[in-house]
Enzyme design. Structure first.
Site, PDB file in Angstrom:
ATOM      1  N   SER A  59     -13.244   5.421 -10.260  1.00 32.47           N
ATOM      2  CA  SER A  59     -11.929   5.989  -9.984  1.00 32.47           C
ATOM      3  C   SER A  59     -11.937   7.486  -9.707  1.00 32.47           C
ATOM      4  O   SER A  59     -10.988   8.009  -9.123  1.00 32.47           O
ATOM      5  CB  SER A  59     -10.985   5.721 -11.177  1.00 32.47           C
ATOM      6  OG  SER A  59     -11.020   4.363 -11.549  1.00 32.47           O
TER       7      SER A  59
ATOM      8  N   SER B 136      -3.910   3.961  -2.547  1.00 28.47           N
ATOM      9  CA  SER B 136      -2.777   4.531  -1.813  1.00 28.47           C
ATOM     10  C   SER B 136      -2.957   4.588  -0.298  1.00 28.47           C
ATOM     11  O   SER B 136      -2.010   4.949   0.412  1.00 28.47           O
ATOM     12  CB  SER B 136      -2.468   5.934  -2.341  1.00 28.47           C
ATOM     13  OG  SER B 136      -1.787   5.843  -3.564  1.00 28.47           O
TER      14      SER B 136
ATOM     15  N   TYR C  28       4.918  13.692  -5.034  1.00 25.59           N
ATOM     16  CA  TYR C  28       4.277  12.411  -4.734  1.00 25.59           C
ATOM     17  C   TYR C  28       4.657  11.375  -5.788  1.00 25.59           C
ATOM     18  O   TYR C  28       4.469  11.589  -6.981  1.00 25.59           O
ATOM     19  CB  TYR C  28       2.769  12.610  -4.692  1.00 25.59           C
ATOM     20  CG  TYR C  28       1.969  11.449  -4.159  1.00 25.59           C
ATOM     21  CD1 TYR C  28       1.674  11.361  -2.806  1.00 25.59           C
ATOM     22  CD2 TYR C  28       1.488  10.453  -5.006  1.00 25.59           C
ATOM     23  CE1 TYR C  28       0.916  10.308  -2.305  1.00 25.59           C
ATOM     24  CE2 TYR C  28       0.735   9.405  -4.515  1.00 25.59           C
ATOM     25  CZ  TYR C  28       0.449   9.337  -3.165  1.00 25.59           C
ATOM     26  OH  TYR C  28      -0.291   8.295  -2.671  1.00 25.59           O
ATOM     27  N   SER C  29       5.181  10.242  -5.342  1.00 30.44           N
ATOM     28  CA  SER C  29       5.625   9.194  -6.259  1.00 30.44           C
ATOM     29  C   SER C  29       5.389   7.825  -5.653  1.00 30.44           C
ATOM     30  O   SER C  29       5.881   7.518  -4.561  1.00 30.44           O
ATOM     31  CB  SER C  29       7.108   9.359  -6.593  1.00 30.44           C
ATOM     32  OG  SER C  29       7.579   8.261  -7.345  1.00 30.44           O
ATOM     33  N   ASN C  30       4.661   6.990  -6.383  1.00 29.62           N
ATOM     34  CA  ASN C  30       4.411   5.632  -5.910  1.00 29.62           C
ATOM     35  C   ASN C  30       5.685   4.801  -5.825  1.00 29.62           C
ATOM     36  O   ASN C  30       5.758   3.835  -5.063  1.00 29.62           O
ATOM     37  CB  ASN C  30       3.402   4.960  -6.835  1.00 29.62           C
ATOM     38  CG  ASN C  30       2.030   5.574  -6.705  1.00 29.62           C
ATOM     39  OD1 ASN C  30       1.379   5.455  -5.686  1.00 29.62           O
ATOM     40  ND2 ASN C  30       1.588   6.283  -7.744  1.00 29.62           N
TER      41      ASN C  30
ATOM     42  N   GLY D 288      -7.059   7.138  -1.556  1.00 28.28           N
ATOM     43  CA  GLY D 288      -6.566   6.072  -2.404  1.00 28.28           C
ATOM     44  C   GLY D 288      -7.377   5.973  -3.676  1.00 28.28           C
ATOM     45  O   GLY D 288      -8.609   5.940  -3.626  1.00 28.28           O
TER      46      GLY D 288
ATOM     47  N   THR E 203      -2.129   0.392 -14.721  1.00 27.57           N
ATOM     48  CA  THR E 203      -2.927  -0.728 -15.240  1.00 27.57           C
ATOM     49  C   THR E 203      -2.077  -1.922 -15.653  1.00 27.57           C
ATOM     50  O   THR E 203      -2.622  -2.972 -15.997  1.00 27.57           O
ATOM     51  CB  THR E 203      -3.756  -0.284 -16.459  1.00 27.57           C
ATOM     52  OG1 THR E 203      -2.861   0.181 -17.490  1.00 27.57           O
ATOM     53  CG2 THR E 203      -4.719   0.841 -16.083  1.00 27.57           C
TER      54      THR E 203
END
Length: 368
Positions: free
Chosen positions: A347, A98, A188-190, A321, A163
Site C-alpha cells: 500500500s 482510485s 479530496y474525498s472518496n 491509486g 477496510t
C-alpha cells in the site's frame, strides 16, 4: 486511495543499477529502470513493475474511429517493461484503487456530452434527500463539485479505514454525519465518486460498472480490466498483495471502495486507457477540455485526472491509486502518446521521493 499531494515530494538522487529489460526499438532511460529496482530496495515494496509506452510521432486515432485501427496504432508504439522483486509479473491483474475515478469521470462526461445530465445539475436533482445532515445539503452541490473534489463532503473512508465493505448509500450516510469542509475548496474525498456512481445508475438505469464496461472497457478491448463488485478474489494471473505489516491481503472485498476505487486491471490496460482518453478516443474535444480544466480546484485537480509539472517543464496527466495491498500510478503526456504505469504490491512506498523522480526520469529529455 491517496490525494495528489503525495506527488509533491522532491526527487531523490538516482543510482544507476543494471536491470533486465525487454524493449522494442526504444524504451525508458536507464534512470527509469534503476528506479523500478529502488522501489523495492529503498521503497520497501516486495516487488514492483512498470510498463511504458511511447508512440511519439505516430498518429492518434480520433474519437469515433474504428477501434481495431486504434488497437493497431497503439501496438505500433515503442514499449518497455521493467520488473524488480519477487511475486508479480507484467501480465498480472491487480487492484487499481482510485484510478477507478478516471473511468467514472469519463462515463459522467460522456453522459454530459449526450445531454443526459449537466455538470451544473445539483446532487439533489438526481439523488433526492440522500445528501442531508450535519450542514450537508445536496441542493447546494453540483456534479461538477463532485468531479473536482470541491464539494466539501467528508471522506467516508476516514471512518472505515478503507477496510470495511459498505454499500454506496451507507458510505454517503457515514459522510453526512460529519460537517462539510468549505465548499469550493479542493478537498479530496472518496464520497464524491461514490455519489457519481449512484448518479450514473439514476441517469442510465444501469450500474457504473455496466456503463464503464460498455463505454470504455469493451470498445478499447481492455481484456484484463473489470469491476469485481463483491468478488474478493483476483482473476488469474495475479501475484500476492501485502499490507504494510507484511500480512497477505490479496483477497479483499472491493466494496470497501466502490465507485471510488473498485477497479481491477493490468499494466497494459491502464496504458491503453489513458493513451486513448488523452488521445481523444473517448470524449469529444470540448468535454476532454472540461476534464483537463483545473480552475475549479485551483490547479490541483481536473475531473478524474490531475496534472504534475516535472522539473524539466513537462506536465503529465493521470491518477494514482492506493488500496490495501496495492499502489498504482499512471501518467501520460497531454496527447496520450507517451504513457507510463507502475505498481507495487503493497500500500505504501517508503521513500516518497521515488515517484516524482521516476516520472521525471521517464518524461524529461535526457541530457549528455
Amino acid at each position: 486511495m491517496p490525494t495528489p499531494r503525495t506527488l509533491l515530494a522532491l526527487p531523490v538522487s538516482l543510482a544507476f543499477l543494471c536491470l533486465s529489460t525487454a524493449t522494442s526499438q526504444a524504451g525508458p532511460a536507464p534512470d527509469t529502470n534503476a528506479l523500478v529496482r529502488l522501489l523495492v530496495t529503498r521503497g520497501g515494496a516486495p516487488a514492483a513493475a512498470l510498463l511504458a509506452h511511447d508512440s511519439t510521432g505516430l498518429g492518434i486515432t480520433p474519437a469515433g474511429a474504428d477501434h481495431e485501427r486504434a488497437a493497431t496504432d497503439y501496438a505500433l508504439g515503442t514499449t518497455a517493461y521493467a520488473h524488480s522483486g519477487i511475486g508479480i509479473s507484467r501480465a498480472d491483474h491487480f487492484r487499481a484503487g482510485s484510478i477507478t475515478k478516471t473511468f467514472i469521470a469519463t462515463v459522467v462526461l460522456q453522459l454530459a456530452a449526450e445531454h443526459r445530465l449537466s455538470l451544473s445539475d445539483t446532487v439533489e436533482q438526481h439523488l433526492p434527500g440522500l445528501v442531508n445532515g450535519a450542514g450537508n445539503d445536496g441542493r447546494a452541490l453540483t456534479l461538477r463539485s463532485l468531479l473536482t473534489h470541491t464539494s466539501g463532503l467528508y471522506d467516508f473512508t476516514a471512518d472505515t479505514g478503507g477496510t470495511v465493505p459498505v454499500s454506496p448509500t451507507r458510505a454517503v450516510r457515514i459522510a453526512v454525519t460529519h460537517p462539510p469542509a468549505d465548499r469550493g475548496r479542493f478537498s479530496y474525498s472518496n464520497t464524491n465518486y461514490v455519489l457519481l456512481g449512484l448518479v450514473i445508475r439514476q441517469v442510465t438505469g444501469d450500474s457504473y460498472a455496466t456503463e464503464a464496461e460498455r463505454r470504455i472497457i469493451a470498445p478499447l478491448r481492455l481484456t484484463g480490466t473489470s469491476f469485481p463488485g463483491s468478488r474478493t478474489t483476483l482473476p488469474s494471473p495475479h501475484g500476492r498483495a501485502y499490507a504494510a505489516d507484511g500480512s497477505d491481503v490479496t483477497d479483499l472485498d472491493p466494496r470497501v471502495a466502490g465507485a471510488a476505487g473498485e477497479l481491477v486491471t493490468t499494466l497494459a490496460d491502464l496504458d491503453r486507457f489513458y493513451s486513448a482518453l488523452l488521445g481523444g478516443q473517448l470524449l469529444p474535444s470540448r468535454w476532454l477540455r472540461e476534464m483537463l480544466d483545473t480552475r475549479t480546484a485551483h490547479g490541483s485537480y481536473g475531473m478524474g485526472l490531475f496534472p504534475v509539472k516535472l522539473p524539466c517543464g513537462t506536465t503529465v496527466w493521470g491518477h494514482n491509486g492506493r488500496i490495501s495491498g496495492s499502489y498504482v500510478r499512471t501518467a501520460a503526456t497531454l496527447d496520450g502518446r507517451h504513457v507510463l504505469t507502475f505498481r507495487v504490491n503493497t500500500s505504501e512506498i517508503a521513500d516518497p521521493g521515488l515517484e516524482p523522480a521516476l516520472l521525471a526520469a521517464e518524461f524529461c529529455p535526457r541530457t549528455s
